[in-house]
Design a protein around this motif. Structure first.
Motif, PDB file in Angstrom:
ATOM      1  N   ASN A 186       0.569  -1.101  -0.026  1.00 11.51           N
ATOM      2  CA  ASN A 186      -0.019  -0.120  -0.116  1.00 11.51           C
ATOM      3  C   ASN A 186       0.881   1.302  -0.063  1.00 11.51           C
ATOM      4  OD1 ASN A 186      -1.726   2.195   0.525  1.00 11.51           O
ATOM      5  ND2 ASN A 186      -2.886   0.857   1.663  1.00 11.51           N
ATOM      6  N   LEU A 187       0.473   2.220  -1.070  1.00 10.19           N
ATOM      7  CA  LEU A 187       1.518   3.290  -1.111  1.00 10.19           C
ATOM      8  C   LEU A 187       1.585   4.178   0.357  1.00 10.19           C
ATOM      9  CD1 LEU A 187       0.579   4.593  -4.526  1.00 10.19           C
ATOM     10  CD2 LEU A 187       2.430   2.934  -3.695  1.00 10.19           C
ATOM     11  N   SER A 234      -1.235  18.013   9.878  1.00 12.66           N
ATOM     12  CA  SER A 234      -1.543  18.295   8.413  1.00 12.66           C
ATOM     13  C   SER A 234      -1.479  16.936   7.743  1.00 12.66           C
ATOM     14  CB  SER A 234      -0.074  18.992   7.963  1.00 12.66           C
ATOM     15  OG  SER A 234       0.095  18.994   6.367  1.00 12.66           O
ATOM     16  N   MET A 235      -0.647  15.936   8.410  1.00 17.64           N
ATOM     17  CA  MET A 235      -0.774  14.742   7.751  1.00 17.64           C
ATOM     18  C   MET A 235      -2.241  13.854   8.175  1.00 17.64           C
ATOM     19  SD  MET A 235       3.227  12.791   8.222  1.00 17.64           S
ATOM     20  CE  MET A 235       3.395  13.655   9.945  1.00 17.64           C
ATOM     21  N   PRO A 240      -4.510  10.584   6.169  1.00 13.40           N
ATOM     22  CA  PRO A 240      -4.933   9.760   7.460  1.00 13.40           C
ATOM     23  C   PRO A 240      -4.376   8.291   7.687  1.00 13.40           C
ATOM     24  CG  PRO A 240      -6.746   9.980   5.865  1.00 13.40           C
ATOM     25  CD  PRO A 240      -5.690  10.620   5.380  1.00 13.40           C
ATOM     26  N   HIS A 241      -4.110   7.519   6.489  1.00 12.92           N
ATOM     27  CA  HIS A 241      -3.534   6.166   6.949  1.00 12.92           C
ATOM     28  C   HIS A 241      -2.202   6.153   6.838  1.00 12.92           C
ATOM     29  CE1 HIS A 241      -7.639   5.089   5.796  1.00 12.92           C
ATOM     30  NE2 HIS A 241      -7.659   5.555   4.676  1.00 12.92           N
ATOM     31  N   ARG A 242      -1.420   7.268   6.886  1.00  3.92           N
ATOM     32  CA  ARG A 242       0.114   7.138   7.160  1.00  3.92           C
ATOM     33  C   ARG A 242       0.600   6.939   8.369  1.00  3.92           C
ATOM     34  NH1 ARG A 242       4.108  11.761   4.624  1.00  3.92           N
ATOM     35  NH2 ARG A 242       5.970  10.479   4.027  1.00  3.92           N
ATOM     36  N   ARG A 243       1.393   6.304   8.475  1.00  2.00           N
ATOM     37  CA  ARG A 243       2.075   5.783   9.886  1.00  2.00           C
ATOM     38  C   ARG A 243       3.429   6.762  10.379  1.00  2.00           C
ATOM     39  NH1 ARG A 243       0.909   0.038   9.885  1.00  2.00           N
ATOM     40  NH2 ARG A 243       0.164  -0.720   8.032  1.00  2.00           N
ATOM     41  N   VAL A 244       3.077   7.193  11.713  1.00  4.41           N
ATOM     42  CA  VAL A 244       4.105   8.100  12.082  1.00  4.41           C
ATOM     43  C   VAL A 244       4.452   7.426  13.577  1.00  4.41           C
ATOM     44  CG1 VAL A 244       4.365  10.392  13.008  1.00  4.41           C
ATOM     45  CG2 VAL A 244       2.775  10.098  11.251  1.00  4.41           C
ATOM     46  N   CYS A 289      -1.929   3.489  11.684  1.00  7.14           N
ATOM     47  CA  CYS A 289      -2.112   4.827  11.094  1.00  7.14           C
ATOM     48  C   CYS A 289      -2.237   5.987  11.967  1.00  7.14           C
ATOM     49  CB  CYS A 289      -2.937   4.897   9.934  1.00  7.14           C
ATOM     50  SG  CYS A 289      -4.738   4.519  10.550  1.00  7.14           S
ATOM     51  N   ILE A 290      -2.036   7.217  11.426  1.00  4.66           N
ATOM     52  CA  ILE A 290      -2.178   8.404  12.169  1.00  4.66           C
ATOM     53  C   ILE A 290      -3.543   8.685  12.789  1.00  4.66           C
ATOM     54  CG2 ILE A 290      -2.165  10.131  10.527  1.00  4.66           C
ATOM     55  CD1 ILE A 290      -0.441  12.018  12.128  1.00  4.66           C
ATOM     56  N   ALA A 291      -4.472   8.320  11.904  1.00  5.87           N
ATOM     57  CA  ALA A 291      -5.731   8.441  12.037  1.00  5.87           C
ATOM     58  C   ALA A 291      -6.394   7.831  13.496  1.00  5.87           C
ATOM     59  CB  ALA A 291      -6.924   7.869  10.940  1.00  5.87           C
ATOM     60  N   GLU A 292      -5.532   6.739  13.766  1.00  5.75           N
ATOM     61  CA  GLU A 292      -5.782   6.011  15.354  1.00  5.75           C
ATOM     62  C   GLU A 292      -4.977   6.386  16.274  1.00  5.75           C
ATOM     63  OE1 GLU A 292      -5.342   2.051  14.146  1.00  5.75           O
ATOM     64  OE2 GLU A 292      -6.711   2.040  12.745  1.00  5.75           O
ATOM     65  N   THR A 293      -3.598   7.176  15.852  1.00  2.49           N
ATOM     66  CA  THR A 293      -2.609   7.514  16.862  1.00  2.49           C
ATOM     67  C   THR A 293      -2.647   8.910  17.132  1.00  2.49           C
ATOM     68  OG1 THR A 293      -0.996   7.330  15.497  1.00  2.49           O
ATOM     69  CG2 THR A 293      -1.759   5.302  16.380  1.00  2.49           C
ATOM     70  N   PHE A 294      -3.272   9.695  16.340  1.00  2.00           N
ATOM     71  CA  PHE A 294      -3.263  11.115  16.522  1.00  2.00           C
ATOM     72  C   PHE A 294      -3.041  11.867  18.018  1.00  2.00           C
ATOM     73  CE2 PHE A 294      -4.789  15.519  16.652  1.00  2.00           C
ATOM     74  CZ  PHE A 294      -3.665  16.258  15.850  1.00  2.00           C
ATOM     75  N   GLN A 295      -3.894  11.589  18.863  1.00  4.08           N
ATOM     76  CA  GLN A 295      -3.930  12.144  20.061  1.00  4.08           C
ATOM     77  C   GLN A 295      -2.973  11.360  21.044  1.00  4.08           C
ATOM     78  OE1 GLN A 295      -5.884  14.488  21.072  1.00  4.08           O
ATOM     79  NE2 GLN A 295      -7.098  14.634  19.094  1.00  4.08           N
ATOM     80  N   GLN A 296      -2.612  10.467  21.069  1.00  5.30           N
ATOM     81  CA  GLN A 296      -1.416   9.693  21.622  1.00  5.30           C
ATOM     82  C   GLN A 296      -0.243  10.338  21.450  1.00  5.30           C
ATOM     83  OE1 GLN A 296      -3.845   7.832  20.235  1.00  5.30           O
ATOM     84  NE2 GLN A 296      -4.674   6.467  21.543  1.00  5.30           N
TER      85      GLN A 296
END
Length: 643
Positions: A186-187, A234-235, A240-244, A289-296
């Protein structure tokens, strides 16, 4: 492939008293020569030319019935062909104009190559590995390689598939295997790892203007925290599916990952064990993905506090190990100090980075990152000394950004570095020319050059010099053209293996006289910036100065023969910038300050726009002071758009 000159200049010789250089003339004429011009004194003067005289009027007129051609006005005889020796307005130069430029970012974008034929596998020469193309000559199913002269047997079926019925002076073929060796990726699976310095020096504050207009003081760590919050937001909106993931370092390394797991801490003996650090980073929990971990992640960033020393090396190593699971991932290093504990510790006594002085740790880590498809960007704060000349090689080798930031610019730079702009990974370029040529300043002293490029972004452009060995000059001057071939192997973002092969023939000429309008200044300017910056970083300052002087003389002579173009003034400013830096280094034992190293690294990544002589560049440069300068003033100079 773009060439700096319309012809291959065969008998150009660089350096030394025997150098003939290159001469410029104002008007174009046929530069192709059949024989080498003999050396020695100028030839004797030409005999006087005679003009055609009109017929005397006293002669009797011809009979009326005889044929009389229509009257035409008398004209001067044709001009005398160019003679050997130096002509009026001709000047000798010491610059090698045999330069090739590769806009790699464009070449790996195969979707733009509409109309290109695709095949499964190329037909390769058994000796030099050149590929059969539509420019190759086949007689009785035997292909005599145009690059090395080896005879190769070619089946009728392969001959038809590979070269078809096409003709011309240039071919462009794409080879796609029927199946990929790797699973689909997945890109948006690529990972961004923020590797942040939280050592004690990050508590240093800078005065800024608050929203109310009153002065306020913000520490470097506070500036990084604000920049990370902006980048994460921004990400979240754009990808939203990118990993950070987050990694911090002071006197210990803390791997937070995506912020949802228990942090992993590396300290003491673990900071000097390369294999242990790599294993711990590579096996750490895969980030969501950042959509799931943004707050943490926001909470982890908010809770950061300054303390301890600077174990920069182990932190970058752990970050690269995490990112290595996803080719095309990025590591963004933010620091304000020199590594002083653990792997990659810097000596207190500075020295100009070269192949003999550069720390082995950073070379090894950079190569491992390239092999894993990871891009490293390095950002340091202005007014600090982190030995950017050494640490910056992590970014230079992997295709990342090198920048000196301030409290006001760090947020923008982090967002630019974290952009998902990787076009291809595992890129390897193989350049072939006729046997008898070679590539100066490269390890290989033959007609074949292999360059491991690694990751490629849109604006990546690399250049090469080539030259002709003395014993082959007369042979080449008997030929009309010489072949060149580029073999570009890479993987697309979806892990598809691709090989693109471009073959081209270029006309041959002598160095005796070259038309000023035959030069591509975009290619020459970018090559001069990249080559001189590379030589400077390797400690070969005198060679860099010699190349700069030759290119400056060439630019000056070209300006005499044609109106000065905007693009030429821009490249002239690039040369002036590098000249200022080289002039400040008097011995190879001196070091480049962080500001000077920042300029040099950006010059190494210089690129043109459109890569043609008629194009313009995206960057405008203000004049550079010619006298001794303080490196803190180098930031006043704008730099090429690099990434």
């Amino acid at each position: 492939m773009e060439f700096a000159c319309s012809h291959v200049v065969c008998n150009w010789r660089s350096g030394g008293p025997a150098s003939t250089g290159v001469s410029l003339i104002e008007n174009e004429y046929d530069n192709v020569v059949a024989d080498k011009q003999p050396e020695g004194p100028d030839p004797p003067p030409l005999p006087p030319r005679r003009f055609k005289k009109s017929q005397p009027t006293s002669l009797p007129l011809p009979p009326l019935h005889s044929f009389q051609p229509p009257f035409s006005p008398l004209s001067l005889p044709p001009p005398v062909p160019p003679r050997g020796g130096r002509q009026k307005g001709e000047s000798r130069l010491e610059a090698n104009v045999n330069v090739i430029s590769l806009s790699v970012g464009k070449l790996v974008s195969i979707r733009q190559g509409t109309g290109m034929e695709t095949f499964q596998s190329p037909v390769i020469c058994g000796k030099c590995s050149a590929a059969l193309s539509c420019l190759s000559s086949i007689q009785r199913n035997v292909w005599v390689c145009e690059f090395c002269g080896c005879e190769n047997r070619v089946d009728d079926s392969l001959k038809g598939v590979c070269i078809g019925q096409r003709a011309g002076v240039r071919s462009d073929d794409v080879y796609l295997p029927s199946q990929s060796d790797d699973d689909y990726q997945n890109l948006e699976d690529t990972l961004v790892v923020f590797c942040v310095d939280i050592s004690g020096s990050m508590s240093v504050t800078t005065e800024v203007t608050s929203s109310s207009g009153s002065p306020a003081y913000i520490s470097r760590l506070q500036g990084i925290q604000d920049a990370l919050r902006r980048a994460l937001s921004s990400m979240l909106q754009q990808s939203p599916h990118r990993r950070v993931a987050l990694v911090t370092f002071g006197d210990e390394v803390v791997i937070y990952g995506d912020g949802t797991s228990t942090p992993l801490t590396l300290r003491d003996w673990a900071l000097v064990d390369y294999d242990h650090i790599w294993k711990q980073g590579a096996s750490y929990r895969i980030p969501h993905c950042i959509a799931e971990t943004f707050q943490q992640l926001l909470k982890r960033v908010k809770d950061l506090r300054e303390h301890g020393a600077t174990c920069l090396g182990p932190a970058v190593l752990a970050s690269v190990a995490m990112a290595s699971r996803y080719p095309g991932s990025k590591v963004i290093l933010c620091t304000d100090g020199r590594a002083n504990i653990g792997l990659g510790e810097m000596e207190q006594t500075p020295s100009l980075s070269s192949s003999t002085h550069e720390p082995y740790f950073y070379r090894q880590l950079a190569l491992q990152a390239v092999g894993s498809g990871v891009i490293i960007s390095v950002m340091s704060f202005e007014g600090t000394d982190c030995r950017l000349a050494d640490v910056g090689r992590l970014a230079d080798t992997t295709g990342g950004r090198v920048n000196i930031v301030s409290i006001g610019t760090v947020a923008t730079e982090i967002q630019l570095a974290s952009m998902d702009n990787v076009l291809a990974t595992g890129v390897t370029a193989t350049l072939l020319a006729s046997k008898g040529t070679y590539f100066p300043y490269e390890d290989e002293n033959n007609h074949k050059l292999v360059r491991e490029i690694g990751n490629v972004t849109k604006e990546l452009e690399i250049t090469f010099q080539f030259d002709v060995k003395p014993e082959f000059m007369e042979v080449f001057l008997q030929k009309d053209t010489l072949p060149f071939q580029l073999q570009l192997s890479f993987k697309t973002r979806d892990q598809q293996s691709v090989t693109r092969i471009l073959t081209e023939r270029r006309p041959v000429t002598s160095c005796s006289r070259i038309w000023a309008g035959s030069f591509n200044m975009a290619v020459l300017g970018v090559h001069c910036a990249q080559l001189c910056a590379s030589l400077t970083m390797e400690g070969r300052v005198q060679e860099a100065q010699r190349e700069l002087k030759a290119q400056q003389d060439l630019l000056q002579q070209i300006s005499k023969h044609r109106p000065t173009q905007k693009i030429e003034s821009i490249y002239g400013n690039w040369m002036d910038t590098m000249t200022t830096i080289c002039d400040d280094i008097t011995t190879e034992s001196q070091t480049l300050s962080d500001d000077a190293a920042n300029v040099v690294y950006q010059m190494k990544r210089a690129s043109s726009v459109g890569n043609s002589s008629s194009s313009t560049t995206e960057i405008q440069k203000r004049p550079v002071r010619k006298k001794k300068v303080l490196w803190k003033d180098c930031e006043e100079v704008s730099h090429p758009e690099l990434y």
